[in-house]
Write a protein that holds these residues in place. Sequence first.
Motif, short mmCIF file in Angstrom:
data_model
loop_
_atom_site.label_atom_id
_atom_site.label_comp_id
_atom_site.label_asym_id
_atom_site.label_seq_id
_atom_site.Cartn_x
_atom_site.Cartn_y
_atom_site.Cartn_z
N VAL A 16 4.85 1.83 -1.22
CA VAL A 16 6.03 1.01 -0.96
C VAL A 16 5.78 -0.36 -1.58
CG1 VAL A 16 7.58 0.07 0.78
CG2 VAL A 16 6.43 2.27 1.18
N GLY A 17 6.59 -0.69 -2.58
CA GLY A 17 6.41 -1.92 -3.33
C GLY A 17 5.89 -1.63 -4.72
N THR A 18 6.58 -2.14 -5.75
CA THR A 18 6.22 -1.80 -7.13
C THR A 18 5.96 -3.04 -7.97
OG1 THR A 18 8.55 -1.64 -7.80
CG2 THR A 18 7.46 0.39 -7.05
N GLY A 19 5.41 -4.09 -7.35
CA GLY A 19 4.80 -5.14 -8.15
C GLY A 19 3.55 -4.61 -8.80
N LEU A 20 2.74 -5.48 -9.37
CA LEU A 20 1.56 -5.00 -10.07
C LEU A 20 0.60 -4.28 -9.15
CD1 LEU A 20 0.12 -4.76 -12.76
CD2 LEU A 20 -1.01 -6.94 -12.28
N ALA A 21 0.44 -4.75 -7.91
CA ALA A 21 -0.46 -4.07 -6.97
C ALA A 21 0.02 -2.65 -6.70
CB ALA A 21 -0.56 -4.86 -5.67
N GLY A 22 1.29 -2.49 -6.33
CA GLY A 22 1.81 -1.16 -6.02
C GLY A 22 1.83 -0.24 -7.22
N ALA A 23 2.28 -0.75 -8.37
CA ALA A 23 2.35 0.08 -9.57
C ALA A 23 0.96 0.53 -10.02
CB ALA A 23 3.05 -0.68 -10.69
N SER A 24 -0.02 -0.37 -9.95
CA SER A 24 -1.38 -0.02 -10.37
C SER A 24 -1.98 1.01 -9.43
CB SER A 24 -2.26 -1.27 -10.39
OG SER A 24 -1.81 -2.21 -11.34
N CYS A 25 -1.84 0.80 -8.12
CA CYS A 25 -2.39 1.75 -7.15
C CYS A 25 -1.74 3.12 -7.32
CB CYS A 25 -2.19 1.21 -5.74
SG CYS A 25 -3.14 2.10 -4.48
N ALA A 26 -0.43 3.14 -7.51
CA ALA A 26 0.27 4.42 -7.69
C ALA A 26 -0.23 5.15 -8.93
CB ALA A 26 1.77 4.17 -7.79
N ARG A 27 -0.44 4.45 -10.01
CA ARG A 27 -0.90 5.09 -11.24
C ARG A 27 -2.30 5.64 -11.08
NH1 ARG A 27 0.47 8.42 -14.25
NH2 ARG A 27 2.44 7.27 -14.37
N TRP A 28 -3.21 4.88 -10.47
CA TRP A 28 -4.57 5.38 -10.28
C TRP A 28 -4.57 6.65 -9.42
CZ3 TRP A 28 -5.83 -0.31 -9.79
CH2 TRP A 28 -6.51 -0.78 -10.93
N LEU A 29 -3.81 6.66 -8.34
CA LEU A 29 -3.78 7.83 -7.47
C LEU A 29 -3.13 9.02 -8.18
CD1 LEU A 29 -2.90 6.19 -4.03
CD2 LEU A 29 -5.13 6.96 -4.85
N ALA A 30 -2.05 8.76 -8.90
CA ALA A 30 -1.40 9.86 -9.62
C ALA A 30 -2.34 10.46 -10.66
CB ALA A 30 -0.11 9.36 -10.28
N ASP A 31 -3.08 9.62 -11.38
CA ASP A 31 -4.01 10.12 -12.38
C ASP A 31 -5.14 10.91 -11.75
OD1 ASP A 31 -2.52 9.00 -14.37
OD2 ASP A 31 -3.86 7.30 -14.73
N ALA A 32 -5.42 10.67 -10.46
CA ALA A 32 -6.48 11.39 -9.77
C ALA A 32 -5.98 12.64 -9.07
CB ALA A 32 -7.15 10.46 -8.76
N GLY A 33 -4.72 13.00 -9.24
CA GLY A 33 -4.23 14.27 -8.72
C GLY A 33 -3.31 14.18 -7.53
N TRP A 34 -2.99 12.99 -7.07
CA TRP A 34 -2.06 12.86 -5.95
C TRP A 34 -0.62 13.04 -6.42
CZ3 TRP A 34 -3.25 11.22 -0.79
CH2 TRP A 34 -4.61 11.02 -0.56
N GLN A 35 0.18 13.62 -5.55
CA GLN A 35 1.63 13.70 -5.77
C GLN A 35 2.23 12.41 -5.20
OE1 GLN A 35 3.14 16.38 -7.44
NE2 GLN A 35 0.96 16.80 -7.81
N LEU A 36 2.74 11.56 -6.08
CA LEU A 36 3.14 10.21 -5.71
C LEU A 36 4.65 10.07 -5.65
CD1 LEU A 36 1.79 7.39 -5.17
CD2 LEU A 36 0.24 9.20 -5.91
N GLN A 37 5.13 9.28 -4.68
CA GLN A 37 6.48 8.76 -4.67
C GLN A 37 6.37 7.25 -4.50
OE1 GLN A 37 9.31 11.04 -2.04
NE2 GLN A 37 7.41 11.99 -1.36
#
Length: 358
Positions: A16-37
């Motif tokens: 929740v939140g797509t500033g640089l913190a949220g966008a970066s965390c989402a990308r790292w988790l997605a690249d590690a195999g998580w299904q992200l929203q």
Amino acid sequence: MRCPELTPMNPQAAVVGTGLAGASCARWLADAGWQLQVFDKARGPGGRLATRRLAWTAPDGQARTTRLDHGAPDFGAVDPAFQGALTRAEAQGWCLTWNPDHPGGAAGARAGTARRWLGRSGMPDWCRGLLEGLPARWSCAIDALGRDGRGWWLEAAGQRVAEGLDALVLALPPAQAAPLLAPWRPDWARVAAAVPMQPCWTVMGVSTELAQEAPAGAPVRPDTGPLARVLRQDARPGRERRPGEAHWVLQATSAWSRQHLEDSPEAVLRALQTALAEWLGQPVFWRSAVAHRWRYAVPAQAPAGPSHWWDAGLGLGVCGDFLGGAALPPGVEPVERAWTSARDLALAVQTSAVEVLA
């Protein structure tokens, strides 16, 4: 930094939140195999890495538009890891590096001479690139969280918008995160609610070109008055230039913004336009301008404590520039703090997941 790979379980998470913190965390988790929203109350990503579209009618009757960077105007990099991330972002076409030319003379003090970075065509470009391919809900303000036997669920305007989440990350200003955290981690909520955040009134506008020399593209800090930063947008790389026009972003000091926090945008617009003309020592003829209030612009001081919060038992995490600043080297700016916080949280989430698998 790459987080440990997690494959075959494909756990689900939301950010929740797509500033640089949220966008970066989402990308790292997605690249590690998580299904992200991802979810954000705004119409697009970036948070305070923000660019706004301004529309007006020119004197010839033609409709005109331009885009103005009205949040963080640019940022530096201290840590080699962050510098490496920016180099990769530049290679992807999301960021560009800039060595701004600073004006001299009595008009204002230099804002700094170090190498700077900005989004290639707009400040949100890096966040937009990181989120490419991830499911996103815009104009969706999350106002309630819950957990049941299937995991976390999220609610917006009385409607459930996600459920069955193994992990949940809040990448929000602390005052917005606090009420969501209160039922689950009241200790975190108390700390978040107490973080002092500085407001910032900002004016974006287009004027005719000035009769005398004006500031160049680097943000200039006036010595006195309500203006903390004056930016000639059209003198910056990757930004639009038009003959006979000057594109402006004016940001007020935190003290002035606090004093006028609840003023109308129209009153703030008039006050800051007047302040610019007085500082320049010449009239400014505006074609179009608007004011925007950043209620939670930046932390008022370098925050202490850990760089992130993570409760593995709950599957709940928090990242942002209001965490962990005191442990970083001197000179680290909020944008870099946000990225560092997201990196550390993503690694903690993945470490917990790998330990569960083991």
